[in-house]
Design a protein around this motif. Structure first.
Motif, mmCIF file in Angstrom:
data_model
loop_
_atom_site.group_PDB
_atom_site.id
_atom_site.type_symbol
_atom_site.label_atom_id
_atom_site.label_comp_id
_atom_site.label_asym_id
_atom_site.label_seq_id
_atom_site.Cartn_x
_atom_site.Cartn_y
_atom_site.Cartn_z
ATOM 1 N N GLY A 109 0.802 -1.134 0.083
ATOM 2 C CA GLY A 109 0.103 0.035 -0.170
ATOM 3 C C GLY A 109 0.925 1.449 -0.106
ATOM 4 O O GLY A 109 1.411 1.565 0.794
ATOM 5 N N GLY A 110 0.966 2.039 -1.049
ATOM 6 C CA GLY A 110 1.742 3.163 -1.124
ATOM 7 C C GLY A 110 3.217 2.942 -1.229
ATOM 8 O O GLY A 110 3.888 4.096 -1.173
ATOM 9 N N ILE A 111 3.702 1.813 -1.342
ATOM 10 C CA ILE A 111 5.127 1.797 -1.434
ATOM 11 C C ILE A 111 5.604 1.709 -2.924
ATOM 12 O O ILE A 111 5.259 0.977 -3.829
ATOM 13 C CB ILE A 111 5.610 0.271 -0.825
ATOM 14 N N ASP A 169 -0.986 11.921 -7.135
ATOM 15 C CA ASP A 169 -1.330 11.329 -5.847
ATOM 16 C C ASP A 169 -2.736 11.491 -5.287
ATOM 17 O O ASP A 169 -3.320 11.126 -4.376
ATOM 18 C CB ASP A 169 -0.303 11.436 -4.761
ATOM 19 N N THR A 170 -3.366 12.634 -5.848
ATOM 20 C CA THR A 170 -4.671 13.150 -5.338
ATOM 21 C C THR A 170 -5.751 12.559 -6.329
ATOM 22 O O THR A 170 -6.924 13.217 -6.159
ATOM 23 C CB THR A 170 -4.965 14.613 -5.193
ATOM 24 N N ASP A 171 -5.366 12.017 -7.379
ATOM 25 C CA ASP A 171 -6.439 11.350 -8.303
ATOM 26 C C ASP A 171 -6.954 10.167 -8.173
ATOM 27 O O ASP A 171 -7.707 9.837 -9.005
ATOM 28 C CB ASP A 171 -5.644 11.494 -9.796
ATOM 29 N N THR A 172 -6.826 9.347 -6.994
ATOM 30 C CA THR A 172 -7.262 8.055 -6.774
ATOM 31 C C THR A 172 -8.454 8.198 -5.710
ATOM 32 O O THR A 172 -8.514 8.893 -5.071
ATOM 33 C CB THR A 172 -6.234 6.984 -6.502
ATOM 34 N N ARG A 189 -9.447 0.776 -5.517
ATOM 35 C CA ARG A 189 -8.870 2.077 -5.557
ATOM 36 C C ARG A 189 -8.270 2.292 -6.871
ATOM 37 O O ARG A 189 -7.830 1.479 -7.474
ATOM 38 C CB ARG A 189 -7.705 2.490 -4.538
ATOM 39 N N GLY A 190 -8.846 3.245 -7.457
ATOM 40 C CA GLY A 190 -8.416 3.669 -8.966
ATOM 41 C C GLY A 190 -8.600 5.115 -9.115
ATOM 42 O O GLY A 190 -9.156 5.946 -8.574
ATOM 43 N N ALA A 242 -5.153 1.763 -9.310
ATOM 44 C CA ALA A 242 -3.968 2.390 -9.021
ATOM 45 C C ALA A 242 -3.919 2.886 -7.827
ATOM 46 O O ALA A 242 -4.959 3.267 -7.290
ATOM 47 C CB ALA A 242 -3.686 3.902 -9.999
ATOM 48 N N GLY A 243 -2.806 2.832 -7.178
ATOM 49 C CA GLY A 243 -2.931 3.133 -5.504
ATOM 50 C C GLY A 243 -2.330 4.898 -5.521
ATOM 51 O O GLY A 243 -2.060 5.393 -6.333
#
Length: 359
Positions: A217-219, A263-266, A278-279, A325-326
């Motif tokens: 998650g987020g890595i 990073d704010t688009d999911t 999440r996408g 996408a994450g």
């Protein structure tokens, strides 16, 4: 502080790097899995939507390209039997979106693959790792996997789920934070309450179970790998980081969306599949947002939108795609998978050195 350069999990798997490629069902390929494994990580095949025959074909393709260990992932699910009114209502909601592509929604031939048949195929294929999400196995199934020589990994989105997997005899647990792309693996409790971030989830799981924990998650880079190890994880699972690789199975429209996303688009949504995932936000996600609570559960909605998403991909229309996408999507690098693993390894070693120097 000296972060571990090896771990019991890596030693058991016989891999050099604590990097596991996320299964990414529908976006994975044998070429991607083979490239990651050949580079010293663990490549994975996402088999949740593959038939037993397709599983056999994919595993054979990986083995033709590498002799290194790899893994296979399945969705733990029962074949649903939805009432006709629910199906018809869902098809009516989707009709305008289908019409935009010149199609009409049709009832699919099947809602999902038969898990029992997939499980038997997995046992016969004997991958180094067998991982599972969406549900949990029983102790007898875990024992069969162990007898087949597979290291068994269960997905957890909460501490309670991590404990449940340890309780049935899993060899490791993948702690999947809410930052992760694609479907949430929640199987105990409420989806909303189970949106725990990676930074909070991983150390709690490490403290709660006596089996190795894999962080997800987020890595997106080597600093994230080192940070996960500092939290007690023995390895990381990275999906979005490998999506942009040329070996992944996504099409040109999806690739373009990844390249432009920040990073704010999911968002988390149920509109594509009926299970929170999440996408990247697009027109279909926004068009059905008000109807999200009425969407039938996975896999019914997933099957009903399948033809829509396939046609959109063929037409190059991101408006109707599930762009999983994450939150780290803005950091994705369009590198060949083997090259990306090498870069991640260099970043990881550098980050470990910096952390050690700071203590």
């Amino acid at each position: 502080m000296n972060l571990p350069m090896t771990s019991s999990l890596l030693q058991r798997l016989g891999i050099a790097l604590p990097i596991i490629q996320g299964p990414m069902t529908g976006s994975d390929t044998p070429a991607l899995a083979a490239a990651v494994s050949s580079a010293g990580g663990l490549g994975m095949l996402g088999c949740g939507m593959r038939s037993p025959a397709a599983m056999d074909e994919a595993a054979a393709a990986v083995r033709q390209q590498t002799d290194r260990p790899f893994g296979m992932n399945l969705f733990v699910q029962a074949t649903p039997n939805p009432d006709e009114a629910t199906v018809q209502a869902a098809m009516e909601r989707l009709a305008p979106l289908y019409a935009e592509l010149g199609l009409q929604p049709q009832r699919p031939a099947q809602w999902c693959e038969d898990f029992a048949a997939q499980f038997e195929a997995l046992l016969a294929l004997r991958p180094a790792v067998a991982s599972f999400t969406f549900g949990i196995l029983d102790a007898a199934q875990v024992a069969r996997l162990r007898a087949a020589g597979c290291l068994m990994v269960g997905t957890a989105t909460t501490v309670a789920e991590a404990r449940a997997w340890a309780g049935v005899g899993a060899d490791a647990v993948c702690a999947s934070g809410t930052e992760a792309g694609g479907h949430r693996g929640t199987f105990l409790g409420d989806f909303t309450a189970s949106q725990v971030g990676t930074l909070a989830l991983v150390p709690r799981c490490v403290d709660a179970v006596d089996i190795p924990v894999i962080a997800a998650g987020g890595i997106m880079d080597g600093r994230g790998i080192a940070a996960a190890q500092a939290l007690g994880a023995q390895a990381v699972q990275m999906g979005t980081a490998f999506l942009a690789c040329p070996e992944s199975g996504i099409g040109p429209a999806y690739r373009q969306a990844l390249a432009q996303a920040q990073d704010t688009d999911t968002r988390l949504t149920r509109v594509f599949s009926g299970r929170p995932a999440r996408g990247i936000v697009n027109a279909m996600m926004e068009a059905l947002a008000a109807e999200e609570d009425r969407v039938p559960a996975y896999p019914v909605q997933n099957a009903l939108t399948g033809a829509l998403r396939r046609t959109a991909a063929a037409q190059g229309r991101t408006s109707h795609l599930s762009l999983w996408a994450g939150q780290g999507v803005g950091a994705a690098r369009a590198l060949p998978a083997g090259e990306l693993v090498a870069v991640l390894a260099d970043e990881w070693h550098t980050a470990c050195g910096r952390l050690a120097a700071a203590t």
